[in-house]
Scaffold this motif. Structure first.
Motif, mmCIF file in Angstrom:
data_model
loop_
_atom_site.group_PDB
_atom_site.id
_atom_site.type_symbol
_atom_site.label_atom_id
_atom_site.label_comp_id
_atom_site.label_asym_id
_atom_site.label_seq_id
_atom_site.Cartn_x
_atom_site.Cartn_y
_atom_site.Cartn_z
ATOM 1 N N CYS A 277 0.839 -1.200 0.000
ATOM 2 C CA CYS A 277 0.000 0.000 0.000
ATOM 3 C C CYS A 277 0.874 1.249 0.000
ATOM 4 N N SER A 278 1.022 1.872 -1.149
ATOM 5 C CA SER A 278 1.789 3.118 -1.218
ATOM 6 C C SER A 278 0.982 4.285 -0.670
ATOM 7 N N ASP A 279 -0.323 4.277 -0.915
ATOM 8 C CA ASP A 279 -1.224 5.255 -0.309
ATOM 9 C C ASP A 279 -1.854 4.602 0.912
ATOM 10 N N VAL A 280 -1.385 4.998 2.097
ATOM 11 C CA VAL A 280 -1.787 4.286 3.306
ATOM 12 C C VAL A 280 -3.256 4.517 3.660
ATOM 13 N N ARG B 52 -14.795 0.193 7.593
ATOM 14 C CA ARG B 52 -13.670 0.883 6.938
ATOM 15 C C ARG B 52 -14.083 1.473 5.590
ATOM 16 N N LYS B 53 -15.148 0.935 5.002
ATOM 17 C CA LYS B 53 -15.676 1.448 3.742
ATOM 18 C C LYS B 53 -14.620 1.494 2.631
ATOM 19 N N GLY B 54 -13.864 0.417 2.531
ATOM 20 C CA GLY B 54 -12.924 0.292 1.421
ATOM 21 C C GLY B 54 -11.642 1.065 1.558
ATOM 22 N N SER B 55 -11.255 1.442 2.743
ATOM 23 C CA SER B 55 -9.993 2.168 2.922
ATOM 24 C C SER B 55 -9.267 1.648 4.163
ATOM 25 N N GLY B 56 -7.992 2.034 4.259
ATOM 26 C CA GLY B 56 -7.239 1.695 5.464
ATOM 27 C C GLY B 56 -6.644 0.304 5.505
ATOM 28 N N ASP B 57 -6.451 -0.338 4.357
ATOM 29 C CA ASP B 57 -5.856 -1.675 4.360
ATOM 30 C C ASP B 57 -4.440 -1.653 4.939
ATOM 31 N N PHE B 58 -3.716 -0.560 4.719
ATOM 32 C CA PHE B 58 -2.371 -0.452 5.279
ATOM 33 C C PHE B 58 -2.396 -0.576 6.800
ATOM 34 N N PHE B 59 -3.343 0.078 7.438
ATOM 35 C CA PHE B 59 -3.431 0.045 8.894
ATOM 36 C C PHE B 59 -3.849 -1.335 9.385
ATOM 37 N N GLN B 60 -4.762 -1.957 8.647
ATOM 38 C CA GLN B 60 -5.168 -3.304 9.022
ATOM 39 C C GLN B 60 -4.012 -4.285 8.875
ATOM 40 N N GLY B 61 -3.254 -4.164 7.798
ATOM 41 C CA GLY B 61 -2.095 -5.024 7.618
ATOM 42 C C GLY B 61 -1.058 -4.808 8.700
ATOM 43 N N SER B 62 -0.863 -3.559 9.101
ATOM 44 C CA SER B 62 0.088 -3.264 10.177
ATOM 45 C C SER B 62 -0.365 -3.907 11.482
ATOM 46 N N LEU B 63 -1.673 -3.919 11.726
ATOM 47 C CA LEU B 63 -2.184 -4.562 12.939
ATOM 48 C C LEU B 63 -1.927 -6.061 12.927
ATOM 49 N N PHE B 64 -1.954 -6.676 11.751
ATOM 50 C CA PHE B 64 -1.637 -8.103 11.672
ATOM 51 C C PHE B 64 -0.215 -8.377 12.171
ATOM 52 N N LEU B 65 0.686 -7.413 11.965
ATOM 53 C CA LEU B 65 2.082 -7.607 12.372
ATOM 54 C C LEU B 65 2.244 -7.703 13.882
ATOM 55 N N ALA B 66 1.220 -7.296 14.624
ATOM 56 C CA ALA B 66 1.284 -7.422 16.086
ATOM 57 C C ALA B 66 1.434 -8.877 16.518
ATOM 58 N N ARG C 286 1.000 11.803 8.811
ATOM 59 C CA ARG C 286 1.860 12.152 7.683
ATOM 60 C C ARG C 286 1.121 12.053 6.363
ATOM 61 N N SER C 287 0.279 11.045 6.206
ATOM 62 C CA SER C 287 -0.396 10.835 4.924
ATOM 63 C C SER C 287 -1.566 11.784 4.705
ATOM 64 N N SER C 288 -2.204 12.188 5.773
ATOM 65 C CA SER C 288 -3.361 13.077 5.644
ATOM 66 C C SER C 288 -3.012 14.540 5.875
#
Length: 267
Positions: free
Chosen positions: A61-64, A146-160, A212-214
């Motif tokens: 995800c380049s656009d987080v 999430r309405k189709g957004s925020g996959d980067f954050f969800q993926g980061s949570l998996f890293l926990a 940073r992204s927003s």
């Protein structure tokens, strides 16, 4: 959707039963020992799968804020049944510990079963609440809100989940009285590091990434980010801090030469 949840409902309990029976027949272990090790094995495997999925998703995800990855919803649906399974598997481990301590005299009675359930919920209340929260709140939030957004954050949570295999190995080593081995010390160090970076620092990192992204000041992120995300972080992060404090206390006791038991972070 239902097919993925059904697959997870079969995969995790099935792997547990296969592992348990294999350990009993090949290693000659008791039912309780095989159940405990099998529970840790399944938890570790789920953690490896989740961490791998998280790495793929977050790195893609380049656009987080807006980028999507098909693996996000797929793994959420597949892994959701794991948390319900783990509550039951951990209860089986608790029953085995009761039997080892000599509390099996009334086994089979309704009163004994009720007392065992009550004792389990008292002892593992944070773990049970964490798992229930993951299924009742985090899964709907991740899939629907999430309405189709925020996959980067969800993926980061998996890293926990990256710290979970070290938690499981620590418990297995304690189970077989290997607390004073070099492997246990090395594993304890890796547990501290992975838990700190992947759980304690995770939520500040997500806030920073959103800021940073927003192009929103960091202090304003709690005011503009989706309320479901803020609520989830406000409930989960203090729990990680609490567990990390207990792990550090256990590590300090270990360096002082006293036996310790690592508290149960979520698996």
């Amino acid at each position: 959707m239902l097919a993925l949840m059904a697959a997870g409902s079969v995969f995790f309990p099935g792997l547990f039963l296969l592992s348990k029976q294999s350990l009993k027949h090949i290693m000659g272990w008791s039912d309780g020992d095989a159940a405990i090790v099998s529970t840790r094995f399944v938890s570790s495997l789920q953690a490896v799968l989740a961490s791998s999925a998280g790495l793929v998703i977050s790195s893609s995800c380049s656009d987080v804020l807006q980028d999507r990855h098909w693996l996000t919803d797929t793994y959420i649906l597949f892994a959701a049944p794991y948390f319900a399974f783990d509550i039951y598997a951990m209860f089986l481990c608790y029953l085995h510990k009761l039997q080892v301590k000599g509390h099996e005299g009334q086994e089979g009675g309704v009163g004994w079963k009720r007392a065992a359930v009550a004792g389990y919920l008292r002892r593992e209340k944070l773990l049970v609440l964490h798992h229930v929260f993951m299924v009742a709140f985090c899964c709907p939030a991740s899939l629907l809100w999430r309405k189709g957004s925020g996959d980067f954050f969800q993926g980061s949570l998996f890293l926990a989940e990256l710290s979970t295999p070290f938690v499981c190995l620590s418990k297995v080593l304690i189970q077989f009285q290997k607390e004073h081995t070099l492997l246990h010390r090395v594993n304890g160090l890796l547990l501290l590091l992975t838990f700190f970076f992947c759980r304690v620092l995770l939520f500040p990192y997500l806030y920073f990434s959103y800021s940073r992204s927003s192009s929103v000041p960091l202090y304003r992120v709690p005011l503009v980010a989706p309320w479901q995300c803020i609520l989830g972080a406000s409930l989960l992060w203090p729990l990680q801090l609490y567990w990390f404090t207990l792990i550090c206390r256990g590590a300090l006791r270990a360096t002082g030469g006293r036996s310790h038991r690592t508290p149960p972070p979520p698996e």
